[in-house]
Design an enzyme around this catalytic site. Structure first.
Site, PDB file in Angstrom:
ATOM      1  N   LYS A  49      47.115 106.953 102.041  1.00 26.41           N
ATOM      2  CA  LYS A  49      48.510 107.073 101.628  1.00 26.41           C
ATOM      3  C   LYS A  49      49.273 108.038 102.551  1.00 26.41           C
ATOM      4  O   LYS A  49      48.668 108.750 103.346  1.00 26.41           O
ATOM      5  CB  LYS A  49      48.579 107.523 100.164  1.00 26.41           C
ATOM      6  CG  LYS A  49      47.833 106.605  99.190  1.00 26.41           C
ATOM      7  CD  LYS A  49      48.316 105.159  99.241  1.00 26.41           C
ATOM      8  CE  LYS A  49      47.985 104.332  98.032  1.00 26.41           C
ATOM      9  NZ  LYS A  49      46.588 103.897  97.901  1.00 26.41           N
TER      10      LYS A  49
HETATM   11  C1  LIG Z   1      45.959 103.373  96.392  1.00 26.50           C
HETATM   12  C2  LIG Z   1      46.420 102.715  95.163  1.00 26.50           C
HETATM   13  C3  LIG Z   1      45.892 103.034  93.898  1.00 26.50           C
HETATM   14  C4  LIG Z   1      44.698 103.933  93.711  1.00 26.50           C
HETATM   15  O1  LIG Z   1      44.900 105.215  94.166  1.00 26.50           O
HETATM   16  P1  LIG Z   1      43.658 106.245  94.177  1.00 26.50           P
HETATM   17  O2  LIG Z   1      44.325 107.558  94.420  1.00 26.50           O
HETATM   18  O3  LIG Z   1      42.751 105.822  95.275  1.00 26.50           O
HETATM   19  O4  LIG Z   1      43.009 106.169  92.845  1.00 26.50           O
HETATM   20  C5  LIG Z   1      46.438 102.457  92.778  1.00 26.50           C
HETATM   21  N1  LIG Z   1      47.447 101.580  92.882  1.00 26.50           N
HETATM   22  C6  LIG Z   1      47.975 101.230  94.061  1.00 26.50           C
HETATM   23  C7  LIG Z   1      49.117 100.287  94.103  1.00 26.50           C
HETATM   24  C8  LIG Z   1      47.469 101.775  95.248  1.00 26.50           C
HETATM   25  O5  LIG Z   1      47.990 101.414  96.425  1.00 26.50           O
END
Ligand SMILES: *Cc1c(COP(=O)(O)O)cnc(C)c1O
Length: 383
Positions: A184
């Site tokens: 992210k």
């Molecule tokens: C990355 C992501 C998640 C999960 O995030 P984590 O921090 O890895 O648990 C959930 N929903 C979406 C849309 C994502 O892109």
């Protein structure tokens, strides 16, 4: 062929390692230490958010949200099928049933015009996701929720520091969930946050996060004994991770600017392919301010996508696709849900390809990736 240009790479953008050193040197390495408090306060201020609670992941924040919605077995939750599994797992863990709604062909976000017809007497909540850091049509979604007495949980995993009209994503629904996963924009490896916008949910959110205890209230002197009050789990990250995250949050703007430059460079080099309608690139509606989480393109079909991935791989470039639509997954099939027609989800999930996008990606690398895509289509014209 070895990969020379990776799809994603974690980057240091500021004082992350200094802060990690300070967290070690201090006397508080578990959750809710000084860096957790600083990071939460900074996010609250930056996004004008009610209450921000750091979590170990966005998955954890979504699970807390499902608990706060008080979902029961048999309740229904409206969600796009085109999303990461965590969006749905959060409430499936509570026994609730996903009701999948198709996406809009322009933004690949849940199609707000299809939500109302998916509502039944058992519907309790809507879990929209802001795909690629481009907002869902939140005015329409909040209006539907208000008229039908539903809760809205924004999966803003990809939407940190992006906006809808003047509001920051994650702060519009009753609850919002952020991810600070390695892939992210802002990251501490694994991490997340729950944004509590409905003040009525804030007290319980703190308890759920503290293993079902009132420890947080006790530490603030708001309670005279520290005890078991509710269900809960260990949702708070170590202060060492919060310290790393603090180093990134402080440079949110710098990160967004660099990602924007990369995005714009892809757009300008690939423009001839878009003009000839050989590919499609992300659409950002005027009411949305993107955080440039992702650069994707849409190929003509799945065969063309596979060939393009192979072409890029042969040049040492790692490009990836996602998601396998949830409704078509073995687990969703095992739930025996009613068949729904999700034509855009099925078509676009087969055509989407994500190009490398990360803070440290150089201009030369972006040019190399984009030129390799141009090359591929040059080859196809000649066929
Ligand atoms: C990355 C992501 C998640 C999960 O995030 P984590 O921090 O890895 O648990 C959930 N929903 C979406 C849309 C994502 O892109």
């Amino acid at each position: 062929m070895t990969i020379r240009i990776h799809f994603n790479k974690p980057a240091l953008v500021g004082s992350e390692l200094t802060y990690v050193g300070q967290a070690f040197a201090g006397k508080h390495a578990s959750s809710d230490g000084p860096f957790t408090k600083q990071a939460e306060a900074l996010l609250e201020k930056r996004f004008a958010a009610g209450r921000v609670l750091l979590t170990t992941s966005c998955t954890a924040a979504l699970e807390m949200a499902a608990l706060l919605c008080d979902l029961q077995p048999g309740d229904e939750v409206i969600v796009p099928s085109y999303t990461f599994v965590s969006t749905a797992n959060a409430f499936v863990l509570r026994g609730a049933t996903p009701v999948f709604v198709d996406i809009r062909p322009d933004t690949l976000n849940i199609d707000e015009r299809l939500i109302e017809q998916a509502i039944t007497p058992r519907t309790r909540a809507i879990f929209p996701i802001h795909y690629a850091g481009v907002a869902c049509e939140m005015d329409a979604i909040m209006d539907i929720a208000t008229r039908n007495g539903l809760l809205v949980v924004e999966d803003a995993a990809q939407g940190v520091s992006a906006r809808y009209k003047r509001r920051w994503l994650g702060t519009i629904g009753h609850l919002g969930c952020y991810s600070f996963h390695e892939t992210k924009n802002i990251s501490c490896g694994e991490g997340g946050a729950l944004v509590v916008n409905d003040p009525a949910l804030a007290y319980r959110a703190e308890i759920l996060r503290e293993k079902g205890t009132n420890r947080r209230q006790f530490m603030r002197g708001q309670s005279d004994k520290y005890t078991w009050c509710d269900v809960g789990s260990s949702y708070g990250p170590s202060d060492i991770l919060a310290a790393f995250l603090m180093g990134q949050i402080e440079h949110m703007e710098k990160i967004a600017i660099r990602r924007g430059e990369i995005f714009d460079r892809y757009v300008s080099i690939l423009a001839p392919l878009v003009e000839r309608s050989q590919i499609r690139i992300p659409v950002v509606p005027p009411e949305c301010t993107t955080n440039y989480h992702m650069f994707y393109l849409l190929t003509a079909d799945i065969e063309e996508r596979s060939a393009l991935i192979a072409h890029l791989a042969a040049a040492g470039i790692h490009a990836v696709f996602h998601y396998v639509p949830l409704h078509s997954s073995p687990f969703a099939q095992s739930l025996g849900l009613p068949q729904t027609d999700l034509p855009w989800t099925e078509e676009l999930s087969a055509r989407l390809l994500r190009l490398p996008m990360y803070f440290d990606l150089t201009d030369l690398e972006v040019e190399e990736v984009a030129n390799s895509v141009l090359d591929f289509y040059r080859g196809r014209c000649a066929q």
